[in-house]
Design an enzyme around this catalytic site. Structure first.
Site, PDB file in Angstrom:
ATOM      1  N   ASN A  40      -1.492  -4.542   3.491  1.00 58.23           N
ATOM      2  CA  ASN A  40      -1.404  -3.075   3.383  1.00 58.23           C
ATOM      3  C   ASN A  40      -0.770  -2.732   2.028  1.00 58.23           C
ATOM      4  OD1 ASN A  40      -1.642  -0.389   4.728  1.00 58.23           O
ATOM      5  ND2 ASN A  40       0.582  -0.383   4.529  1.00 58.23           N
ATOM      6  N   ASN A  73       3.643   1.103   1.674  1.00 62.97           N
ATOM      7  CA  ASN A  73       2.685   0.001   1.678  1.00 62.97           C
ATOM      8  C   ASN A  73       3.235  -1.173   2.498  1.00 62.97           C
ATOM      9  OD1 ASN A  73       0.686   1.224  -0.274  1.00 62.97           O
ATOM     10  ND2 ASN A  73       2.580   1.380  -1.421  1.00 62.97           N
ATOM     11  N   THR A  74       3.195  -2.386   1.973  1.00 59.53           N
ATOM     12  CA  THR A  74       3.790  -3.582   2.581  1.00 59.53           C
ATOM     13  C   THR A  74       2.739  -4.576   3.070  1.00 59.53           C
ATOM     14  OG1 THR A  74       5.891  -2.618   3.239  1.00 59.53           O
ATOM     15  CG2 THR A  74       5.159  -4.496   4.512  1.00 59.53           C
ATOM     16  N   THR A  75       2.953  -5.844   2.725  1.00 60.52           N
ATOM     17  CA  THR A  75       2.169  -6.966   3.239  1.00 60.52           C
ATOM     18  C   THR A  75       3.100  -7.850   4.064  1.00 60.52           C
ATOM     19  OG1 THR A  75       0.599  -6.954   1.392  1.00 60.52           O
ATOM     20  CG2 THR A  75       0.844  -9.022   2.610  1.00 60.52           C
ATOM     21  N   GLY A  86       7.021  -3.446   0.751  1.00 61.93           N
ATOM     22  CA  GLY A  86       8.139  -4.079   1.449  1.00 61.93           C
ATOM     23  C   GLY A  86       7.701  -5.415   2.015  1.00 61.93           C
TER      24      GLY A  86
END
Length: 344
Positions: free
Chosen positions: A219, A265-267, A306
């Site tokens: 994401n 966002n963030t993965t 993040g």
């Protein structure tokens, strides 16, 4: 990317009737319906396919609220699996953060989605016959992505959805695609009008007796890049071509016309191995693999991401014939495959 064109992909999945750019126009609307308004019902979240893996004691479950749409993914471990956590970027959403785990939960819904992990914890408590002796405590960590930008509701994964994903957990299969925590994940948000849906991906390899599973919910503000250096998901321009965000930033630098990446966002990634590693090596394995993922996601670990990677070992076999660094090099390639799986 299957047989879809870049333009088709930019508009989401036509079969699911959604358009990442269309829903973006109404995001953050005041009075958006939430869980208490809609009373969403947990639903299966199978994705487009399963990635098979063979690591005993590991099972995976997914569930979603189609009313969101949003979802969660539970990775469950028999016993207590030793864990190291590598968290980076400026927008980390994490609960727990334990050194051992019975379960790890990924969810949408940003900070509100952390409730799903609490639901998994209470679900495990009930399975344990409500035993509360310290030796019977169930350690569950949660990590979340911000997926509100790709939908127009305030619905978030909660305790009920976490328990539904826990009940759905099965060994040997990791669902991939727009499912679980990746149900409304998107990438390439250097300008949201050029974003595309992504999802949840996974890859598995066995190197002799050593096994590695990497799963990720992508994401990111960045784009997904393949091994040939091509952007395969995200940042689609009106001419239908995908471009590297760095090119857009450079073009606008100093002119005041540069893009303003969308916050939120963030993965989220989990690496599971059966290799028995000392604590320091386990931590360094996670650091090495997490660092390698910048090849597949560009840019990565930004101030509006993040990113978190959980490195978990089931402590089944000794690492022989290579070093932890060598294992990290192999696992880094598995991680790249997992990212590409999320973008198919």
């Amino acid at each position: 990317m299957n047989e879809r064109t870049a333009a088709d992909a930019a508009h989401g999945d036509p079969a699911r009737g959604d358009d990442v750019r269309a829903v973006a126009t109404s995001r953050y609307a005041e009075g958006a319906p939430g869980n208490d308004d809609v009373r969403p019902v947990p639903a299966p979240s199978p994705g487009r396919a399963d990635v098979a893996f063979d690591i005993p004691g590991v099972s995976v479950g997914t569930a979603e609220y189609t009313e969101g749409p949003t979802g969660c993914t539970v990775i469950r471990f028999d016993g207590a699996a030793r864990t190291a956590i590598d968290a980076r970027g400026g927008a980390v959403g994490l609960s727990g953060g334990y050194e051992v785990h019975q379960a790890i939960v990924f969810a949408g819904g940003s900070v509100y989605g952390l409730e799903a992990a609490a639901g998994v914890g209470t679900g495990l408590l009930r399975e344990q016959g409500n035993r509360t002796h310290w030796a019977a405590l169930q350690h569950v960590s949660g990590a979340v992505i911000y997926d509100f930008s790709a939908r127009d509701t305030a619905i978030a994964p909660d305790a009920a959805l976490g328990r539904a994903a826990l009940r759905a957990a099965r060994p040997g299969r990791f669902p991939v695609g727009r499912c679980g925590a990746g149900r409304s994940a998107s990438v390439g948000k250097i300008d949201f009008s050029r974003a595309e849906f992504a999802g949840q991906g996974a890859a598995y390899r066995a190197f002799g007796p050593v096994k590695v599973l990497v799963a990720t919910v992508v994401n990111a503000v960045g784009v997904v890049v393949d091994r040939d250096g091509r952007v395969v998901r995200g940042n689609v321009h009106p001419d239908g071509r995908r471009r590297r965000p760095a090119d857009d930033v450079a073009a606008g630098l100093g002119s005041g016309d540069g893009p303003a990446p969308l916050a939120g966002n963030t993965t989220l990634t989990v690496l599971v191995t059966n290799a028995r590693l000392p604590e320091r090596s386990l931590r360094q394995l996670g650091t090495q693999v997490h660092s390698s993922m910048h090849r597949a996601i560009q840019p990565f670990h930004t101030e509006i991401d993040g990113d978190i990677l959980f490195t978990v070992t089931t402590d089944e076999v000794d690492l022989e014939g290579t070093t932890a660094t060598g294992l990290g090099a192999l696992a880094s390639e598995v991680a790249w495959d997992a990212v590409l799986s999320a973008a198919e």
